[in-house]
Scaffold this motif. Structure first.
Motif, PDB file in Angstrom:
ATOM      1  N   ALA A  72      -4.491  46.120  24.337  1.00 17.39           N
ATOM      2  CA  ALA A  72      -5.208  44.851  24.199  1.00 17.39           C
ATOM      3  C   ALA A  72      -4.734  44.107  22.948  1.00 17.39           C
ATOM      4  N   ASP A  73      -4.514  44.838  21.854  1.00 23.33           N
ATOM      5  CA  ASP A  73      -4.024  44.202  20.621  1.00 23.33           C
ATOM      6  C   ASP A  73      -2.655  43.570  20.850  1.00 23.33           C
ATOM      7  N   GLN A  74      -1.775  44.300  21.556  1.00 22.96           N
ATOM      8  CA  GLN A  74      -0.435  43.761  21.847  1.00 22.96           C
ATOM      9  C   GLN A  74      -0.553  42.475  22.668  1.00 22.96           C
ATOM     10  N   PRO A 103       6.352  37.621  27.813  1.00 23.16           N
ATOM     11  CA  PRO A 103       6.695  38.079  29.169  1.00 23.16           C
ATOM     12  C   PRO A 103       6.078  39.437  29.495  1.00 23.16           C
ATOM     13  N   LEU A 104       5.693  40.169  28.451  1.00 20.38           N
ATOM     14  CA  LEU A 104       5.094  41.491  28.684  1.00 20.38           C
ATOM     15  C   LEU A 104       3.602  41.408  29.032  1.00 20.38           C
ATOM     16  N   ALA A 105       3.000  40.223  28.807  1.00 18.94           N
ATOM     17  CA  ALA A 105       1.547  40.095  28.977  1.00 18.94           C
ATOM     18  C   ALA A 105       1.068  40.489  30.374  1.00 18.94           C
ATOM     19  N   PHE A 140       5.116  53.250  24.382  1.00 21.05           N
ATOM     20  CA  PHE A 140       5.379  51.951  24.999  1.00 21.05           C
ATOM     21  C   PHE A 140       5.336  52.111  26.517  1.00 21.05           C
ATOM     22  N   GLY A 141       5.329  50.960  27.195  1.00 13.67           N
ATOM     23  CA  GLY A 141       5.281  51.008  28.655  1.00 13.67           C
ATOM     24  C   GLY A 141       3.852  51.032  29.152  1.00 13.67           C
ATOM     25  N   ALA A 142       3.669  51.508  30.389  1.00 12.94           N
ATOM     26  CA  ALA A 142       2.329  51.513  30.997  1.00 12.94           C
ATOM     27  C   ALA A 142       1.382  52.367  30.155  1.00 12.94           C
ATOM     28  N   ALA A 181      -1.990  44.215  33.674  1.00  6.95           N
ATOM     29  CA  ALA A 181      -1.996  45.089  34.863  1.00  6.95           C
ATOM     30  C   ALA A 181      -2.287  46.535  34.459  1.00  6.95           C
ATOM     31  N   GLY A 182      -1.725  46.940  33.318  1.00  6.36           N
ATOM     32  CA  GLY A 182      -1.964  48.301  32.828  1.00  6.36           C
ATOM     33  C   GLY A 182      -3.430  48.518  32.507  1.00  6.36           C
TER      34      GLY A 182
END
Lengths: 418, 246
Positions: A307-309, A317-319, A250-252, A324-325
């Protein structure tokens, strides 16, 4: 180079002309280009879901004015190459871009027979490699992302010395100018020595720290018979950053190491000129700054997962962080994603002014993706030529050349004003 | 007995000298000078025109500015407009080409043609005496002019052709025509030369090439080169530095 610097050069040139108008020669050319480029994006693209990351325009119109003004005296040469560019893109990234700058602007003064001093903005490129220039820390891949764009110079002062079979250069880069790359944090000092034989040349290059480490490079070329040319280039140094897939799930999605560790890049090539003036060049490149096959697979796997997420919940809110990642994955990827490349270039005689064409095939040997590009230019009249490029990328979406777009077509016209 | 034979020996020596003809090396040296060889440096302009069935109508006449010294030459395209600013540099057998818009000078091989049938070796300062071993073949009349016919065999890798048959005017000492041959003796091209230009050299006026017509041996393709604005002057070494080519 600042406007003040360019004006100072112009004053110098005019003063030289005023002092001795008979000894001063002026020359110049101006070209106006207008072209449109259409792009066929891949979808779904792991690195660019719904084109929200790269924001590639489906259609882009470009107008360019390229001017070359030259004033020469017995001992000096003044060159100004301003460039005006206007672009209009359609699609998700609908935008207009207007810019004007000095692509090159320099004064060169001959101090003695073989000694010359150059100051201003100048392209500092060398080496026999067509595909890339591993021996050059400033121009490894400048201009390759968009072959139609003019390559801009760097602001520098350089001293060159030529005597018989030996020549040497000492250059101090002051600024990267409008070069299509991030400026190095350091002011780079470069030394280059060339030794030339009857049908060969070898050159060595040393530079003060570039991205925190000294750079060393070399190249050699030899002419065999009337038609063969064999050559090689090598360079060792750091680049701005290295990128790899993050280990945490998870994360960047990616981690960046800036600057990259020192690595070596080498190119070997050979070209053959046919009796009709056409030439064929084959080159192989090993770039250790690129990712290993496993690293590249992890890179695309991580991009696909991100990309799937994003696609599962584009309003989450994570989009923004996910996009950016992925943007980091495109923008901070190595100049060449992989390590092993092959390039084949076949072109018509470049001295024929009526028509010119070239076909280039480039392959990432590790992920087996490739790109075929054709360029064609034909004279329509004394002042007009038409030109076009077609690019076709071959490879899956999890490969270097297949990851963003399948094909592109550019059609345009050039007007030669003087 | 010695006295009786000495006039005969003298006559025989003279006859041998006369039938042997002139020194081919001196002939070649003299003819080179009228094509730029052995001079401190030269600049001139060339207008080139291609003709023949294979000539492309889209290829208009070219105007080139040439700077040359013994082992190096620089050709800059002045016309047509769409090729303006292109430069070809030759230093010994190393060659580079650059055009506006190119990122850097591209290394090319000597086979790359400058225009039509002409390689840069055809238009550069001719130094046959350095690049070829001459052998006097015969005397022949060409276009009403007595000529010495030389066979030139390449001794230097800088030579553009393996073999050349070269007709040199006996009264003028300038090359009149040439046939360029492969190593096996196959005729590749031929050329004819005119000398309407003149240069000042060590206080005297000397003829200099004004026109060269190069014909392909297999087709009717021809390239005509017309020389103008010839100036004898030293050209600085920095002009032939590839790092100044852009």
């Amino acid at each position: 180079m600042s406007i003040r610097g360019a004006l100072a050069m112009l004053c110098l040139a005019l003063a030289a002309r005023a002092a001795d108008p008979d000894a001063v020669k002026t020359a110049g050319s101006a070209e106006l280009w207008a072209y449109g480029a259409a792009l066929d994006r891949v979808g779904p693209a792991p690195l660019n879901p719904d084109n929200r990351v790269a924001q590639l325009p489906s259609l882009r119109w470009t107008g360019e004015a390229r001017v070359d003004l030259r004033l020469t005296t017995e001992r000096a040469e003044f060159v100004l190459r301003p460039l005006l560019l206007a672009q209009h893109a359609t699609g998700i990234d609908a935008s207009d871009t207007d810019q004007g700058y000095l692509s090159q602007a320099f004064a060169r003064i001959r101090l003695e027979d073989g000694l010359a001093l150059t100051a201003g903005r100048e392209v500092l490129a060398w080496g026999p490699g067509n595909y890339r220039s591993p021996s050059n820390p400033l121009y490894f891949d400048a201009g390759r992302t968009d072959p139609l764009r003019e390559v801009s110079g760097v602001d520098l002062v350089r001293l060159t010395w030529t005597h018989g079979r030996l020549s040497a250069m000492l250059a101090r880069e002051q600024d990267a100018g409008h070069l299509d790359r991030a400026a190095t944090p350091e002011r780079v000092t470069l030394g280059k020595v060339d030794l030339r034989g009857e049908s060969w040349q070898v050159s060595g290059i040393l530079a003060t720290p570039v991205w925190g480490a000294p750079f060393g490079g070399a190249y050699a070329q030899a002419t065999l018979g009337q038609a063969w040319l064999v050559y090689g280039e090598i360079g060792s140094g750091r680049r701005q950053q290295a990128l790899e897939a993050a280990s945490a799930p998870f994360g960047a999605p990616f981690t960046v190491l800036a600057p990259s560790p020192r690595e070596t890049t080498g190119l070997l090539g050979a070209s053959y000129t046919l009796t009709n003036g056409q030439s064929v060049a084959l080159e192989a490149l090993r770039d250790n700054h690129g990712m290993s096959r496993q690293g590249e697979a992890q890179y695309f796997a991580r991009a696909a997962a991100t990309a799937d997420q994003y696609l599962a919940a584009p309003d989450s809110p994570l989009a923004p962080a996910q996009l950016a990642g992925l943007g980091q994955g495109i923008g901070q990827a190595p100049a060449l994603l992989g390590r092993d490349y092959a390039s084949l270039l076949w072109q018509s005689n470049p001295q024929e002014s009526g028509q010119y064409w070239r076909i280039q095939w480039t392959a990432n040997v590790r992920d087996r993706s490739s790109q075929v590009t054709g360029y064609w230019e034909k004279s329509l009249s004394a002042r007009f030529t038409a030109f076009g490029t077609v690019t076709r990328n071959l490879g899956g979406v999890a490969s270097e050349y297949g990851s963003l777009y399948r094909s592109s077509v550019t059609l345009g016209i050039k007007y030669f004003a003087f | 007995m010695h006295d009786r034979f000495s006039p005969w020996i003298l006559c025989l020596t003279l006859a041998t000298a006369l039938t042997a003809g002139p020194d081919p090396v001196q002939l070649l040296k003299s003819s080179d000078q009228a094509r730029g060889g052995g001079l401190p440096g030269l600049t001139w302009e060339i207008r080139s025109h291609n003709s023949g069935a294979s000539a492309n109508d889209d290829d208009p006449p070219m105007r080139l500015l040439i700077k040359a010294v013994d082992n190096a030459s620089l050709a800059e395209t002045l016309e047509p407009l769409r090729s303006k600013g292109g430069r070809m540099l030759q230093v010994d057998r190393n060659m580079w080409l650059t055009k506006p818009g190119l990122k850097k000078p591209v290394a090319i091989s000597p086979r790359q043609r400058l225009t039509g049938q002409a390689a840069i070796g055809d238009i550069a300062a001719t130094n046959y005496v350095r690049d070829y071993s001459p052998k006097l073949l015969r005397e022949e009349t060409v276009r009403g002019e007595r000529c010495w016919v030389l066979e030139l065999t390449a001794t230097s890798r800088q030579a553009t052709y393996d073999r050349v048959t070269y007709w040199i005017s006996a009264p003028r000492g300038t090359g009149v025509q040439a046939e360029f041959l492969s190593l096996s003796g196959k005729k590749l091209k031929s050329a004819e030369f005119d000398y309407g230009n003149h240069i000042e050299l060590q206080g005297r006026t000397a003829p200099f090439i004004s026109r060269m017509v190069i014909s392909d041996a297999l087709t009717d393709a021809k390239t005509t080169l017309e020389y103008d604005h010839v100036v004898v002057k030293a050209v600085p070494a920095s002009e032939f530095d590839v790092s100044h080519l852009q």
